[in-house]
Design an enzyme around this catalytic site. Structure first.
Site, PDB file in Angstrom:
ATOM      1  N   GLY A 293      12.165 -14.392 -15.275  1.00 52.25           N
ATOM      2  CA  GLY A 293      10.992 -15.088 -14.747  1.00 52.25           C
ATOM      3  C   GLY A 293      11.251 -15.809 -13.434  1.00 52.25           C
TER       4      GLY A 293
ATOM      5  CG  LEU B 121       8.164 -12.816 -11.692  1.00 49.82           C
ATOM      6  CD1 LEU B 121       7.050 -11.785 -11.806  1.00 49.82           C
ATOM      7  CD2 LEU B 121       9.457 -12.259 -12.261  1.00 49.82           C
TER       8      LEU B 121
ATOM      9  CD  GLU C 250       9.024 -12.779  -1.583  1.00 49.95           C
ATOM     10  OE1 GLU C 250       9.880 -13.459  -2.223  1.00 49.95           O
ATOM     11  OE2 GLU C 250       8.169 -13.300  -0.832  1.00 49.95           O
TER      12      GLU C 250
ATOM     13  CG  HIS D 173      12.152 -10.994 -10.133  1.00 56.91           C
ATOM     14  ND1 HIS D 173      12.148 -12.272  -9.597  1.00 56.91           N
ATOM     15  CD2 HIS D 173      13.166 -10.960 -11.021  1.00 56.91           C
ATOM     16  CE1 HIS D 173      13.109 -12.976 -10.156  1.00 56.91           C
ATOM     17  NE2 HIS D 173      13.753 -12.207 -11.013  1.00 56.91           N
TER      18      HIS D 173
ATOM     19  CD  GLN E 224      21.508 -14.002 -18.918  1.00 56.55           C
ATOM     20  OE1 GLN E 224      20.902 -13.207 -19.626  1.00 56.55           O
ATOM     21  NE2 GLN E 224      21.613 -13.825 -17.610  1.00 56.55           N
TER      22      GLN E 224
ATOM     23  N   GLY F 203      18.789  -5.495  -9.927  1.00 53.53           N
ATOM     24  CA  GLY F 203      19.123  -5.748  -8.523  1.00 53.53           C
ATOM     25  C   GLY F 203      20.618  -5.624  -8.272  1.00 53.53           C
TER      26      GLY F 203
ATOM     27  CD  GLN G 201      22.760  -8.913 -14.709  1.00 54.20           C
ATOM     28  OE1 GLN G 201      22.885 -10.012 -15.225  1.00 54.20           O
ATOM     29  NE2 GLN G 201      21.636  -8.563 -14.105  1.00 54.20           N
TER      30      GLN G 201
ATOM     31  CB  SER H  49      18.895 -16.821  -6.157  1.00 56.86           C
ATOM     32  OG  SER H  49      19.111 -17.591  -7.320  1.00 56.86           O
TER      33      SER H  49
HETATM   34  O1  PAF Z   1      19.563 -10.548 -14.013  1.00 54.13           O
HETATM   35  C1  PAF Z   1      18.881 -11.210 -14.824  1.00 54.13           C
HETATM   36  O2  PAF Z   1      17.819 -11.776 -14.482  1.00 54.13           O
HETATM   37  C2  PAF Z   1      19.350 -11.343 -16.264  1.00 54.13           C
HETATM   38  O3  PAF Z   1      20.736 -11.386 -16.340  1.00 54.13           O
HETATM   39  C3  PAF Z   1      18.798 -10.231 -17.175  1.00 54.13           C
HETATM   40  C4  PAF Z   1      19.300  -8.857 -16.763  1.00 54.13           C
HETATM   41  C5  PAF Z   1      17.274 -10.254 -17.171  1.00 54.13           C
HETATM   42  C6  PAF Z   1      19.266 -10.473 -18.628  1.00 54.13           C
HETATM   43  O4  PAF Z   1      18.835 -11.706 -19.107  1.00 54.13           O
END
Ligand code: PAF
Length: 305
Positions: A37, A39, A41, A43, A67, A153, A159, A191
């Protein structure tokens, strides 16, 4: 756009949207854009790529507590559900899956995922438990939402490497698509955390992209030593606290001494209380070196709207 809160509703809403869209031919049936969430640009670029390549776009919105290795970081993570719904609908999302924690995790569950060596360095070293948390939630989304492609991304480079390998290792029938980093007009990688910085901190944070771009230029000029490239990033830049600067293999995130294969130069640095990551990607082929610095916005980001 349908907003749903359970895996089964998300699958049926995507199935219905697929049938409404008509026809059997054409692009992939369901594209998934996983997000936490707030959001921006970055995303929206994933959504628009999914929109072009898939008949139905499902976006997940879940701030995954597992996480965050520091609970204050989880508490401070920016959230704005209504704004996210508006932006997702405008961008063409068909199904917005926003589960409560009870839907994502059952109190009795016991399975965990250990992504292995790919996550021992860089982010994995600095944030114990982080990648186990990402792996578990992403595995649930990949397994539970019925998508054939999922979009992530390149900004979260390690990741992305971890997710590609996990999807391959666990035989998920899904294609993982990596998309370029989107940057604010002065180069700062987008970010959701950017809004947590003061104007002064934000100015200091520009050292990160400037350092990476200087190293990218050196690589384009023929420099191949990881040591030299790393030093170029940080040279005369002391307004941020550098945590790591590493050249890593795109395939397994192992550390490289020489830029001789597809790789990324990744950094983590803090500005005040805010920890930022960024990178540039290097692709090597018969045509020489291609650098992906990301895409720079022309105007102010909607983060500040
Ligand atoms: O990159 C992210 O925003 C998060 O790590 C993800 C992939 C949605 C997992 O929670």
């Amino acid at each position: 756009m349908r907003v749903v809160s359970s895996f089964s509703e998300a699958r049926s809403a995507a199935g219905e949207a697929y049938h409404r869209s008509g026809g059997e031919e054409g692009p992939a049936p369901i594209g998934l854009v996983p997000t936490m969430g707030f959001l921006h640009e970055g995303h929206l670029s994933l959504i628009s790529r999914a929109r072009r390549e898939c008949r139905v776009v499902t976006m997940s919105l879940y701030v995954n507590p597992r996480q965050f290795n520091v609970s204050s970081d989880f508490d401070r993570y920016p959230r704005s559900f209504e704004r996210d719904c508006e932006l997702a609908a405008e961008a063409g999302v068909d199904v917005l899956f926003a589960p409560p924690t009870s839907e994502m995790y059952e109190s009795t569950e016991s399975t965990s995922i250990h992504p292995g060596p790919v996550t021992r360095t860089m982010e994995g070293a600095g944030r114990p438990g982080h990648f186990e948390g990402v792996a578990l939630v992403v595995a649930k989304l990949l397994a539970g939402l019925g998508a054939q492609r999922a979009y992530f991304g390149r900004k979260d480079a390690q990741q992305l490497t971890m997710i590609r390998r996990m999807a391959r290792d666990l035989r998920f029938p899904i294609e993982i698509v990596g998309c370029p980093t989107i940057r604010e007009s002065d180069g700062l990688a987008l970010s959701s955390r950017n809004i947590l910085m003061s104007a002064h901190e934000r100015e200091a944070a520009l050292e990160i992209s400037r350092g990476l771009w200087a190293a990218a230029l050196a690589a384009e000029g023929g420099e191949r030593s990881a040591d030299v490239l790393r030093r170029v990033v940080t040279r005369d830049r002391s307004r941020v606290a550098w945590e790591y600067v590493e050249l890593a293999d795109q395939d397994d995130a192992s550390m490289l001494d020489v830029l001789d294969r597809p790789s990324f130069l990744a950094v983590a640095a803090s500005v005040g209380e805010v920890r930022l990551i960024d990178n540039v990607f290097f692709d090597t082929g018969s045509d020489g070196l291609a650098v992906d610095r990301g895409i720079v916005l022309e105007g102010p980001s909607l983060l500040y709207r």
